[in-house]
Write a protein that holds these residues in place. Structure first.
Motif, PDB file in Angstrom:
ATOM      1  N   ASN A   1       0.822  -1.200   0.000  1.00 51.46           N
ATOM      2  CA  ASN A   1       0.000   0.000   0.000  1.00 51.46           C
ATOM      3  C   ASN A   1       0.860   1.256   0.000  1.00 51.46           C
ATOM      4  OD1 ASN A   1      -1.462   2.249   1.692  1.00 51.46           O
ATOM      5  ND2 ASN A   1      -3.086   1.002   0.762  1.00 51.46           N
ATOM      6  N   HIS A   2       1.855   1.296   0.908  1.00 51.16           N
ATOM      7  CA  HIS A   2       2.730   2.467   0.955  1.00 51.16           C
ATOM      8  C   HIS A   2       4.040   2.148   1.673  1.00 51.16           C
ATOM      9  CE1 HIS A   2       0.548   3.021   4.867  1.00 51.16           C
ATOM     10  NE2 HIS A   2       1.743   3.434   5.280  1.00 51.16           N
ATOM     11  N   VAL A   3       4.988   3.041   1.474  1.00 47.49           N
ATOM     12  CA  VAL A   3       6.258   3.020   2.174  1.00 47.49           C
ATOM     13  C   VAL A   3       6.242   4.233   3.100  1.00 47.49           C
ATOM     14  CG1 VAL A   3       8.763   3.180   1.954  1.00 47.49           C
ATOM     15  CG2 VAL A   3       7.432   1.930   0.233  1.00 47.49           C
ATOM     16  N   GLY A   4       6.423   3.993   4.395  1.00 52.68           N
ATOM     17  CA  GLY A   4       6.460   5.080   5.369  1.00 52.68           C
ATOM     18  C   GLY A   4       7.884   5.580   5.538  1.00 52.68           C
ATOM     19  N   ILE A   5       8.054   6.902   5.449  1.00 51.79           N
ATOM     20  CA  ILE A   5       9.372   7.507   5.554  1.00 51.79           C
ATOM     21  C   ILE A   5       9.338   8.583   6.630  1.00 51.79           C
ATOM     22  CG2 ILE A   5      11.147   8.842   4.344  1.00 51.79           C
ATOM     23  CD1 ILE A   5      10.128   7.467   1.768  1.00 51.79           C
ATOM     24  N   ALA A   6      10.168   8.417   7.653  1.00 54.15           N
ATOM     25  CA  ALA A   6      10.278   9.418   8.713  1.00 54.15           C
ATOM     26  C   ALA A   6      11.133  10.568   8.206  1.00 54.15           C
ATOM     27  CB  ALA A   6      10.910   8.803   9.957  1.00 54.15           C
ATOM     28  N   VAL A   7      10.666  11.790   8.453  1.00 58.09           N
ATOM     29  CA  VAL A   7      11.381  12.976   7.984  1.00 58.09           C
ATOM     30  C   VAL A   7      11.498  14.001   9.106  1.00 58.09           C
ATOM     31  CG1 VAL A   7      10.619  12.613   5.592  1.00 58.09           C
ATOM     32  CG2 VAL A   7       9.302  14.129   7.061  1.00 58.09           C
TER      33      VAL A   7
ATOM     34  N   VAL B   1       3.738   6.987  -1.062  1.00 59.65           N
ATOM     35  CA  VAL B   1       4.785   7.287  -0.100  1.00 59.65           C
ATOM     36  C   VAL B   1       4.097   8.061   1.023  1.00 59.65           C
ATOM     37  CG1 VAL B   1       6.887   8.623   0.317  1.00 59.65           C
ATOM     38  CG2 VAL B   1       6.616   7.344  -1.822  1.00 59.65           C
ATOM     39  N   GLU B   2       4.378   7.669   2.265  1.00 54.88           N
ATOM     40  CA  GLU B   2       3.839   8.355   3.432  1.00 54.88           C
ATOM     41  C   GLU B   2       4.995   9.038   4.146  1.00 54.88           C
ATOM     42  OE1 GLU B   2       1.336   7.238   7.486  1.00 54.88           O
ATOM     43  OE2 GLU B   2       2.753   5.782   6.672  1.00 54.88           O
ATOM     44  N   LEU B   3       4.981  10.365   4.163  1.00 57.57           N
ATOM     45  CA  LEU B   3       5.993  11.121   4.894  1.00 57.57           C
ATOM     46  C   LEU B   3       5.467  11.361   6.301  1.00 57.57           C
ATOM     47  CD1 LEU B   3       6.942  13.743   2.156  1.00 57.57           C
ATOM     48  CD2 LEU B   3       8.043  11.542   2.646  1.00 57.57           C
ATOM     49  N   ILE B   4       6.319  11.119   7.298  1.00 55.49           N
ATOM     50  CA  ILE B   4       5.910  11.195   8.700  1.00 55.49           C
ATOM     51  C   ILE B   4       6.880  12.110   9.441  1.00 55.49           C
ATOM     52  CG2 ILE B   4       5.316   9.868  10.762  1.00 55.49           C
ATOM     53  CD1 ILE B   4       5.667   7.346   8.829  1.00 55.49           C
ATOM     54  N   GLN B   5       6.354  13.197   9.992  1.00 51.80           N
ATOM     55  CA  GLN B   5       7.181  14.138  10.759  1.00 51.80           C
ATOM     56  C   GLN B   5       6.663  14.196  12.194  1.00 51.80           C
ATOM     57  OE1 GLN B   5       7.860  18.192   9.209  1.00 51.80           O
ATOM     58  NE2 GLN B   5       7.284  18.903  11.244  1.00 51.80           N
ATOM     59  N   PRO B   6       7.562  14.126  13.176  1.00 51.08           N
ATOM     60  CA  PRO B   6       7.102  14.246  14.561  1.00 51.08           C
ATOM     61  C   PRO B   6       6.636  15.673  14.853  1.00 51.08           C
ATOM     62  CG  PRO B   6       9.495  14.208  14.492  1.00 51.08           C
ATOM     63  CD  PRO B   6       9.017  13.974  13.089  1.00 51.08           C
ATOM     64  N   LEU B   7       5.630  15.770  15.697  1.00 45.56           N
ATOM     65  CA  LEU B   7       5.137  17.077  16.134  1.00 45.56           C
ATOM     66  C   LEU B   7       5.585  17.396  17.557  1.00 45.56           C
ATOM     67  CD1 LEU B   7       1.509  16.961  14.709  1.00 45.56           C
ATOM     68  CD2 LEU B   7       3.481  18.225  13.812  1.00 45.56           C
ATOM     69  N   ARG B   8       6.118  16.382  18.226  1.00 51.51           N
ATOM     70  CA  ARG B   8       6.603  16.582  19.599  1.00 51.51           C
ATOM     71  C   ARG B   8       7.674  15.537  19.897  1.00 51.51           C
ATOM     72  NH1 ARG B   8       1.067  14.284  20.589  1.00 51.51           N
ATOM     73  NH2 ARG B   8       1.474  12.242  21.502  1.00 51.51           N
ATOM     74  N   ALA B   9       8.421  15.763  20.961  1.00 49.16           N
ATOM     75  CA  ALA B   9       9.564  14.907  21.293  1.00 49.16           C
ATOM     76  C   ALA B   9       9.170  13.476  21.629  1.00 49.16           C
ATOM     77  CB  ALA B   9      10.343  15.517  22.461  1.00 49.16           C
ATOM     78  N   ASP B  10       7.936  13.261  22.114  1.00 42.70           N
ATOM     79  CA  ASP B  10       7.519  11.904  22.479  1.00 42.70           C
ATOM     80  C   ASP B  10       6.642  11.255  21.408  1.00 42.70           C
ATOM     81  OD1 ASP B  10       5.208  13.419  22.836  1.00 42.70           O
ATOM     82  OD2 ASP B  10       4.631  12.389  24.687  1.00 42.70           O
ATOM     83  N   SER B  11       6.769  11.702  20.161  1.00 46.56           N
ATOM     84  CA  SER B  11       5.972  11.107  19.088  1.00 46.56           C
ATOM     85  C   SER B  11       6.423   9.675  18.822  1.00 46.56           C
ATOM     86  CB  SER B  11       6.109  11.931  17.803  1.00 46.56           C
ATOM     87  OG  SER B  11       7.326  11.622  17.149  1.00 46.56           O
ATOM     88  N   THR B  12       5.602   8.933  18.110  1.00 46.13           N
ATOM     89  CA  THR B  12       5.936   7.541  17.803  1.00 46.13           C
ATOM     90  C   THR B  12       7.116   7.416  16.844  1.00 46.13           C
ATOM     91  OG1 THR B  12       4.254   7.553  16.068  1.00 46.13           O
ATOM     92  CG2 THR B  12       3.603   6.689  18.224  1.00 46.13           C
ATOM     93  N   VAL B  13       7.449   8.466  16.133  1.00 45.18           N
ATOM     94  CA  VAL B  13       8.559   8.409  15.169  1.00 45.18           C
ATOM     95  C   VAL B  13       9.834   9.075  15.708  1.00 45.18           C
ATOM     96  CG1 VAL B  13       8.079  10.516  13.840  1.00 45.18           C
ATOM     97  CG2 VAL B  13       8.962   8.513  12.678  1.00 45.18           C
ATOM     98  N   SER B  14       9.730   9.754  16.846  1.00 39.13           N
ATOM     99  CA  SER B  14      10.905  10.441  17.411  1.00 39.13           C
ATOM    100  C   SER B  14      12.077   9.510  17.717  1.00 39.13           C
ATOM    101  CB  SER B  14      10.512  11.230  18.662  1.00 39.13           C
ATOM    102  OG  SER B  14       9.671  12.310  18.302  1.00 39.13           O
TER     103      SER B  14
END
Length: 146
Positions: A7-13, A61-74
């Motif tokens: 379905n998609h590739v998730g990319i942390a940015v 493509v799914e771009l994922i940016q944290p919104l806070r220090a304790d985010s799931t991608v941090s």
């Protein structure tokens, strides 16, 4: 149990605007979808259609940016400050059957099925149990994704 399409590739940015410029300008993404904020995870998401054709015909493509220090991608960005591939997402016809199947294989399912970015049921399987790749499992949408 058989996996469906990728379905998609998730990319942390670390920087959404820089990532959008790269994926549209260099990689040729054809459409940038509206931002999605997932408060419980502390993340901002932007889906992009690949040049192969839209959300229903091509992998996104799914771009994922944290919104806070304790985010799931941090934690991922702490280890990979420039960002990178965070996960792969595969479709399955029935999310609960898939969860039971992965658990029967001894895979660590990370939580119960829950609504994903588009509201369709998802869960994640621990990367250590999946050849080093965090894997998202998504119930195949019954209607086109936005």
């Amino acid at each position: 149990m058989q996996l469906g399409r990728l379905n998609h590739v998730g990319i942390a940015v670390p920087d959404m605007e820089a990532a959008l410029a790269h994926w549209t300008g260099v990689m040729g993404a054809t459409h940038v979808h509206e931002p999605i904020v997932i408060e419980r995870a502390g993340i901002l998401i932007r889906f992009l259609d690949t040049p192969a054709g839209g959300a229903m015909n091509g992998t996104q493509v799914e771009l994922i940016q944290p919104l806070r220090a304790d985010s799931t991608v941090s934690p991922f960005l702490a280890e990979n400050p420039g960002g990178g591939q965070h996960h792969l997402c595969f479709e399955v016809p029935d999310i609960h059957e898939a969860k039971a199947w992965f658990e029967a294989q001894g895979k660590r399912v990370l939580g119960e099925p829950r609504p994903g970015a588009h509201g369709h049921p998802i869960f994640f399987v621990h990367g250590d149990d999946m050849g080093g790749i965090l894997t998202e499992i998504l119930e195949t949408p019954k209607e086109p994704q936005p």
